[in-house]
Design a protein around this motif. Structure first.
Motif, short mmCIF file in Angstrom:
data_model
loop_
_atom_site.label_atom_id
_atom_site.label_comp_id
_atom_site.label_asym_id
_atom_site.label_seq_id
_atom_site.Cartn_x
_atom_site.Cartn_y
_atom_site.Cartn_z
N GLY A 84 0.82 -1.19 0.00
CA GLY A 84 0.00 0.00 0.00
C GLY A 84 0.86 1.24 0.00
N SER A 94 -9.70 -7.14 2.41
CA SER A 94 -8.45 -7.88 2.32
C SER A 94 -7.99 -8.37 3.68
N THR A 103 -5.56 -5.02 -4.64
CA THR A 103 -4.86 -4.15 -3.69
C THR A 103 -3.62 -3.53 -4.32
N ALA A 160 -9.36 -2.43 1.95
CA ALA A 160 -8.43 -2.79 3.02
C ALA A 160 -9.09 -3.67 4.06
N GLY A 177 -2.72 -4.13 8.48
CA GLY A 177 -2.84 -2.81 7.90
C GLY A 177 -3.86 -1.94 8.59
N PHE A 228 -2.60 -1.95 3.21
CA PHE A 228 -3.25 -3.25 3.15
C PHE A 228 -2.46 -4.26 3.98
N THR A 268 -3.23 4.06 1.69
CA THR A 268 -4.07 3.04 2.31
C THR A 268 -3.24 1.79 2.49
#
Length: 775
Positions: free
Chosen positions: A144, A416, A167, A413, A581, A149, A147
């Motif tokens: 990331g 994931s 992602t 996010a 994350g 992840f 953001t």
């Protein structure tokens, strides 16, 4: 790996390779380009732009001085950044940096923060340098940009390459909006030793799974067209066998056979290149006495001659200069020559190419043709990125820190993160917890919001703090939640009165959520651990809490497979939450309270003890295997104090509904060499909730001219199964799935008997037998 921004300490990168046998220089059967990449005549309208680009690049090269050519092969971190953790090479102040750009002495910069600085330097490059060649800006976009992840190893637990592609695409969109067009990812190193800290950047221990994720992440970063402003050049790393470092010790020697190199460590790179990657990063480690940054058999023999790679190779951080410390080069000048002539096109950070290539060319030690070809490779990639046509693309927006968060990326996010959680055990169906009427004690050093939940490589400005586990639970439960939060201990040290407070909270609760594991600094580059268990302070905390008799759910934050023991191993439920994350707390709450049914599966084997590592499911047979029926039999391949099995095998994971494997059917018991074998399996959800099951296909050849692993993953499918329903999954095997590297170091397929398993993990499953015949 590389330079970090001022608010963080710096990092360094990856591994290195080695001298291979003469056979490695010979093209193998797998080296032939496939039909999709073979040269075929194209209509003239499609050819013309390529011809124009080629002519433009050749015209540039013809006008360049040797110094300017060396500059196109020199990459640096930003000026005026104090990075005490990295080798102090090639550092310049801002005045020197500006002068270098104006004189054409560098091809680009990496991890340089801020759009304003990039705009200024790019304007100097295109308007004030003699030839106006634009810079390329690179960055360590590992999981990331703004953001954040889950770490790649965590995301691999989803067993959903398409999720990793999404992602990576989101990360590319955010990073390119901040001017970065090149990422030093994905890491595709196979990691089979849990002591090695960098395993969290990859996909784990299995070749087949790693290939799927390598290709997916390249597609995500690069998109459908590299010239689009939101596309990033991907860089599979570290070429090669960095993950095989002896003792799990970062930057160490990787002493492996050529067969192991070709069968285990090279295939994920080939998958990444086949997906379109046009840069590759060399590794820090050596193989067979030759560091990979100076390994012609690897960088030229495999990449160029066998695989027909047309992109460029970039060294890892000062890896060319480190040839001197390796004892492979007598001095920096010799190191520059060896790295460059082996096939390393771009030097990162050391400055050796700028310093020595002009003299090496003048003396005839480096041919001008080799220099021109390296520059051609770099310019060709810059052209494909659209930089030669529009150098300012991606540099005209708002800086990342001033842009609002993208709600779609935040939702991604969370998706994931929860798909990355693996439930290892759930005795007597402790989970999910009811949201009403349950008094929860959240105990442990990771209970409250902490940056550690992000994991390594959280480098960039504008990132939001991760949602803490405590906050995630309260978000799920609402304002009247009953969550008592007690740290109990530090990550590696006890807290005064901490255990007493934790025990009191546990006694007053209906259930304990024990948030324990590794800190951000315990997994990652240069974070090798000789002991892969919990720090003693946390183990003591777990034992004390368990002694209260209250049911315990372990929430394990980690960047590697860990050796669990005592109260942690015996907890009623265990969730591997990795480093998830920015949406960590919300994702964990989704699973704990049953809003999401855990569907993750382990991409690495969890050993019973640290003494078993390196441990991986696809090991070779021995002449004295330890019989399952008599594990204590003497003079067998066994430990005297533990069995050979994993505590939790590769591929393992459970959901809230039990799943039963009912039947496996083969289309035939005999498969011709030129034919296929269809495998059909029926899986039933015997529970009362929806289930997602990862159905895995493994094979093993019983006898061959070269010994084979006890199992190899050859396919997987993720099924959604309604309560009480059955689903059928089908796999198709071809001869390619049964091939291996033969005695001549070329792929071969040998007729014979095979075992096949359709299974929920690398241990167990329904076993079938078939025979591969010549016709």
């Amino acid at each position: 790996m590389h330079v970090r921004f001022p608010r963080h300490p710096a990092r360094s990168l990856a591994p290195a390779c080695a001298l291979l046998s003469l056979a490695l220089l010979l093209p193998s059967a797998s080296a032939a380009p496939d039909a999709s990449t073979a040269a075929t005549p194209q209509p003239q309208p499609q050819e013309q732009p390529q011809q124009d680009a080629h002519a433009r690049i050749e015209a540039l090269i013809s006008r360049m001085t040797v110094q300017e050519k060396a500059g196109q092969l020199s990459l640096y971190g930003p000026a005026d950044i104090d990075t005490p953790n990295n080798p102090q090479a090639g550092w310049r102040n801002a005045q020197q940096e500006t002068a270098d750009v104006r004189a054409g002495r560098l091809t680009g910069l990496f991890n340089n923060a801020g759009l304003e600085g990039k705009r200024r330097l790019q304007q100097i490059a295109i308007k004030e340098s003699r030839l106006g060649i634009p810079l390329i800006f690179g960055a360590d976009v590992i999981h990331g940009f703004r953001t954040m992840f889950p770490m790649p190893l965590a995301e691999a637990s989803s067993w959903e390459p398409a999720l990793a592609e999404r992602t990576a695409r989101a990360a590319a969109v955010e990073a390119t909006a901040d001017g970065f067009r090149w990422t030093f990812a994905p890491m595709v190193d196979i990691a089979r030793d849990a002591r090695w800290g960098r395993g969290l950047e990859g996909v784990g221990e299995d070749v087949f799974l790693a290939k799927q994720f390598a290709a997916a992440r390249v597609r995500g970063f690069q998109g459908t067209d590299l010239s689009r402003p939101d596309s990033m050049l991907a860089t599979p790393k570290h070429f090669a066998a960095y993950g095989a470092a002896e003792g799990g010790l970062d930057y160490n020697v990787s002493d492996i056979s050529e067969r192991t190199l070709r069968e285990v460590y090279l295939p994920p790179f080939r998958a990444a290149l086949d997906a379109g990657a046009l840069s590759v990063m060399s590794a820090f480690n050596e193989i067979g006495g030759v560091p990979s940054t100076a390994n012609p058999a690897l960088l030229t023999g495999v990449l160029r001659d066998e695989w027909k790679f047309r992109g460029f190779v970039v060294s890892d951080y000062t890896a060319d200069e480190e040839l001197v410390e390796h004892g492979y080069a007598a001095n920096p000048r010799e190191a520059a020559k060896q790295a460059f002539m082996a096939g390393t096109d771009v030097s990162m950070q050391s400055g050796l190419y700028m310093r020595y290539l002009p003299d090496l060319v003048a003396s005839g030690e480096v041919p001008m043709a080799r220099l021109d070809e390296a520059v051609r490779r770099v310019l060709r990639v810059k052209q494909k990125l659209g930089l030669l046509d529009d150098p300012m693309r991606g540099l005209d927006g708002l800086p990342a820190a001033q842009r609002p968060e993208n709600p779609e990326f935040i939702a991604l996010a969370r998706e994931s993160a929860r798909r990355s959680i693996v439930m290892l055990k759930n005795d007597r169906m402790l989970l999910p917890l009811p949201k009403a009427g349950t008094k929860i004690a959240l105990i442990g050093p990771f209970a409250e919001g902490t940056i550690d939940l992000m994991g390594a490589w959280s480098l960039f400005p504008g990132q939001s703090a991760p949602v803490g586990i405590d906050q995630g639970l309260r978000n799920a439960l609402g304002p009247n939640s009953s969550v008592n939060v007690v740290r109990g201990s530090g990550i590696e040290s006890a807290l005064p009165g901490g255990i007493d407070a934790a025990v009191a909270a546990a006694r007053d609760a209906d259930v304990v959520l024990l948030a324990i594991g590794e800190s951000q600094k315990m997994s990652g580059e240069a974070r090798s651990r000789s002991d892969i268990g919990l720090p003693q302070a946390q183990q003591d905390l777990a034992e004390a809490v368990a002694a209260t008799g209250k049911p315990v759910v372990v929430l394990l934050s980690n960047g590697r497979a860990m050796a669990l023991k005592g109260a942690v191993r015996n907890a009623r439920a265990i969730l591997v939450t990795w480093f998830l994350g920015v949406q960590t707390g919300n994702a964990i709450a989704d699973v704990v309270f049953g809003d999401f049914n855990p569907s993750g599966r382990l991409p690495v084997s969890f050993p019973q003890t640290a003494g078993q590592v390196p441990y991986y499911y696809g090991h070779k047979r021995t002449g004295r295997p330890s019989p399952e029926s008599a594990p204590g039999t003497a003079f067998k391949t066994r430990y005297v104090d533990a069995t050979n099995e994993a505590l939790y095998p590769f591929g393992h994971g459970i959901g809230f509904s039990p799943v039963r494997y009912d039947s496996v059917e083969l289309s035939s018991e005999r498969m011709p060499l030129a034919g296929t074998l269809r495998v059909r399996a029926t899986v039933t959800n015997t529970g009362s909730r929806d289930a997602e099951e990862v159905v895995q296909l493994y094979i093993a050849e019983r006898a061959a001219s070269v010994t084979r692993p006890v199992r190899e993953l050859k396919g997987f499918r993720k099924l959604a199964i309604a309560p009480g329903a059955s689903e059928t999954v089908e796999f198709t095997l071809t001869a390619d799935d049964l091939s291996f590297i033969g005695r001549d170091m070329k792929p071969t397929v040998e007729p014979g008997e095979f075992d096949l398993w359709v299974a929920p993990s690398a241990a167990g499953g329904i076993r079938k037998r078939f025979v591969l015949t010549r016709d």
